[in-house]
Design a protein around this motif. Structure first.
Motif, PDB file in Angstrom:
ATOM      1  N   TRP A 161      -0.987  13.382   4.472  1.00  0.00           N
ATOM      2  CA  TRP A 161      -1.201  12.786   5.709  1.00  0.00           C
ATOM      3  C   TRP A 161      -2.261  11.813   5.489  1.00  0.00           C
ATOM      4  O   TRP A 161      -2.829  11.120   6.184  1.00  0.00           O
ATOM      5  CB  TRP A 161      -2.563  14.113   5.439  1.00  0.00           C
ATOM      6  CG  TRP A 161      -3.615  14.453   6.333  1.00  0.00           C
ATOM      7  CD1 TRP A 161      -2.919  14.455   8.212  1.00  0.00           C
ATOM      8  CD2 TRP A 161      -5.002  13.999   5.796  1.00  0.00           C
ATOM      9  NE1 TRP A 161      -4.553  14.481   8.170  1.00  0.00           N
ATOM     10  CE2 TRP A 161      -5.427  14.263   7.625  1.00  0.00           C
ATOM     11  CE3 TRP A 161      -5.175  13.527   5.344  1.00  0.00           C
ATOM     12  CZ2 TRP A 161      -6.866  14.059   7.484  1.00  0.00           C
ATOM     13  CZ3 TRP A 161      -6.768  12.980   5.364  1.00  0.00           C
ATOM     14  CH2 TRP A 161      -7.243  12.663   6.609  1.00  0.00           C
ATOM     15  N   LEU A 162      -2.678  11.287   4.040  1.00  0.00           N
ATOM     16  CA  LEU A 162      -3.237  10.645   3.567  1.00  0.00           C
ATOM     17  C   LEU A 162      -2.660   8.858   3.639  1.00  0.00           C
ATOM     18  O   LEU A 162      -3.359   8.054   4.706  1.00  0.00           O
ATOM     19  CB  LEU A 162      -3.138  10.604   2.023  1.00  0.00           C
ATOM     20  CG  LEU A 162      -5.116  11.457   1.656  1.00  0.00           C
ATOM     21  CD1 LEU A 162      -4.464  12.097   0.087  1.00  0.00           C
ATOM     22  CD2 LEU A 162      -6.377  11.252   2.197  1.00  0.00           C
ATOM     23  N   ALA A 163      -1.588   9.540   3.564  1.00  0.00           N
ATOM     24  CA  ALA A 163      -0.647   7.796   4.061  1.00  0.00           C
ATOM     25  C   ALA A 163      -0.914   8.109   5.355  1.00  0.00           C
ATOM     26  O   ALA A 163      -0.812   6.152   6.484  1.00  0.00           O
ATOM     27  CB  ALA A 163       0.714   8.206   3.733  1.00  0.00           C
ATOM     28  N   GLN A 164      -0.692   8.825   7.000  1.00  0.00           N
ATOM     29  CA  GLN A 164      -1.181   8.735   8.088  1.00  0.00           C
ATOM     30  C   GLN A 164      -2.057   8.243   8.247  1.00  0.00           C
ATOM     31  O   GLN A 164      -2.391   7.410   9.275  1.00  0.00           O
ATOM     32  CB  GLN A 164       0.141   9.676   8.261  1.00  0.00           C
ATOM     33  CG  GLN A 164       1.077  10.250   8.315  1.00  0.00           C
ATOM     34  CD  GLN A 164       0.977  12.117   8.794  1.00  0.00           C
ATOM     35  OE1 GLN A 164       0.091  12.201   8.958  1.00  0.00           O
ATOM     36  NE2 GLN A 164       2.365  11.831   8.526  1.00  0.00           N
ATOM     37  N   GLN A 165      -3.177   8.672   7.610  1.00  0.00           N
ATOM     38  CA  GLN A 165      -4.290   8.407   8.089  1.00  0.00           C
ATOM     39  C   GLN A 165      -4.982   6.565   8.078  1.00  0.00           C
ATOM     40  O   GLN A 165      -5.208   6.005   8.492  1.00  0.00           O
ATOM     41  CB  GLN A 165      -5.723   9.609   7.025  1.00  0.00           C
ATOM     42  CG  GLN A 165      -5.584   9.975   7.230  1.00  0.00           C
ATOM     43  CD  GLN A 165      -6.468  10.341   8.649  1.00  0.00           C
ATOM     44  OE1 GLN A 165      -7.448   9.589   9.368  1.00  0.00           O
ATOM     45  NE2 GLN A 165      -5.946  11.758  10.018  1.00  0.00           N
TER      46      GLN A 165
END
Length: 330
Positions: free
Chosen positions: A310-314
């Motif tokens: 999720w952090l990578a997507q953000q």
């Protein structure tokens, strides 16, 4: 989860989401006596603001789960960088944790050189999501999202939307609406924050405002503000009667206030596991879900690999939105 992992690389944008640090990881021996005192929980927002209550309630529940107490420390300023820096610069003993959001962890390091940029951090858990909403004053001629979009198409560039800065999630929400609905509006940033922008919408100084829903529920319930649309799923319509989700309107705008608990990089593995497990119990509990429901938040438990992804997507989403903001202001 491995706290010693390198920071997540997002090749598509050649940018880094700082989710950890390679050096300084312990072997798990420190967990036996953890915690050995009160937790220090840093909140990078002002006391009493829209985000502060969530950090305080979560930290209280986490401390209770760990059998200890907590001292909350508000360190606002610098677009969250003052508090975030204090969290990530603390001793990695698990006694100092903090409330964080992508704006401080991801976006600000993309915009400026920061002391904590290369330190990395240990993500403990994702806590909650606060949708953004497109709001108008009670005397506005626009009562639905469709009416607002139709007016914006009829009068390109004339309708005004209040935001809080060029790089805030509410501004990114307005940019996404403009792009996906194929409209042109005028953004009006308010240095005094969302409260100032909301008052301008109520008075009719601007046509609309994008703001976090949690802080505006009182004004919506009082009838001073009318919610036209929000960035959550359709289930959130019950919180904002009369509004629709952007999703229902065929728009993909998953932006809002995403909140996490993080710790400095280099935590002892056993301490990290203990924190993650305790946090998981809190954010998956009925008590946390009830608190979120009563305060306009949505519980959003996430940890481990799921949180890393999720952090990578953000990170990619933030880079895309910053490019949009740059092109919009040029």
């Amino acid at each position: 989860m491995n706290t010693g992992r390198a920071a997540i690389a997002v090749a598509a944008v050649s940018l880094i989401a700082l989710t950890g640090c390679i050096s300084g990881k312990g072997g798990g021996s420190g967990a036996a006596n953890y915690p050995d005192g009160a937790l220090n929980y840093i909140i990078p927002y002002s006391p009493g603001g829209s985000s502060d209550p969530a950090g305080r309630e979560f930290s209280r529940m986490l401390a209770e789960e760990l059998g200890t107490t907590v001292v909350n420390q508000n360190l606002p300023g610098g677009d969250e960088t003052i508090g975030t820096s204090a969290i990530l610069s603390a001793e990695p003993d698990g006694m100092t944790l903090g409330f964080a959001a992508p704006s401080g962890l991801i976006i600000q390091p993309m915009l400026k050189d920061l002391a904590y940029e290369d330190k990395g951090y240990t993500p403990i858990s994702k806590l909650a999501f606060v949708p953004n909403a497109l709001l108008v004053g009670k005397d506005s001629p626009y009562r639905t999202l469709d009416e607002f979009i139709a007016a914006a198409k009829d009068k390109p560039g004339e309708l005004t939307i209040g935001t809080t800065s060029n790089t805030s999630s509410n501004t990114f929400t307005a940019y996404a609406l403009e792009q996906q609905a194929d409209i042109a509006v005028t953004m009006v940033p308010f240095t005094g924050g969302a409260g100032e922008a909301v008052l301008a919408a109520i008075s009719g100084e601007i046509d609309a405002v994008v703001a976090a829903t949690s802080a505006q529920l009182g004004l919506i319930e009082a009838g001073d503000l009318v919610a036209l649309a929000h960035t959550a799923t359709p289930e959130y319509n019950k919180v904002l009667p009369g509004a629709v989700s952007f999703e229902e309107a065929g728009l993909d705008i998953p932006l809002g206030g995403h909140y996490l608990t993080v710790a400095p990089a280099g935590l002892d593995e056993g301490v990290e596991q203990k924190l993650v497990q305790a946090s998981k119990k809190v954010v998956e509990s009925a008590a946390w879900a009830k608190w979120c429901e009563n305060n306009g938040f949505l519980p959003d438990p996430m940890a481990g690999t799921e949180l890393d992804e999720w952090l990578a997507q953000q990170t990619k989403l933030s880079a895309d939105m910053l490019e949009r903001a740059k092109s919009r202001t040029n």
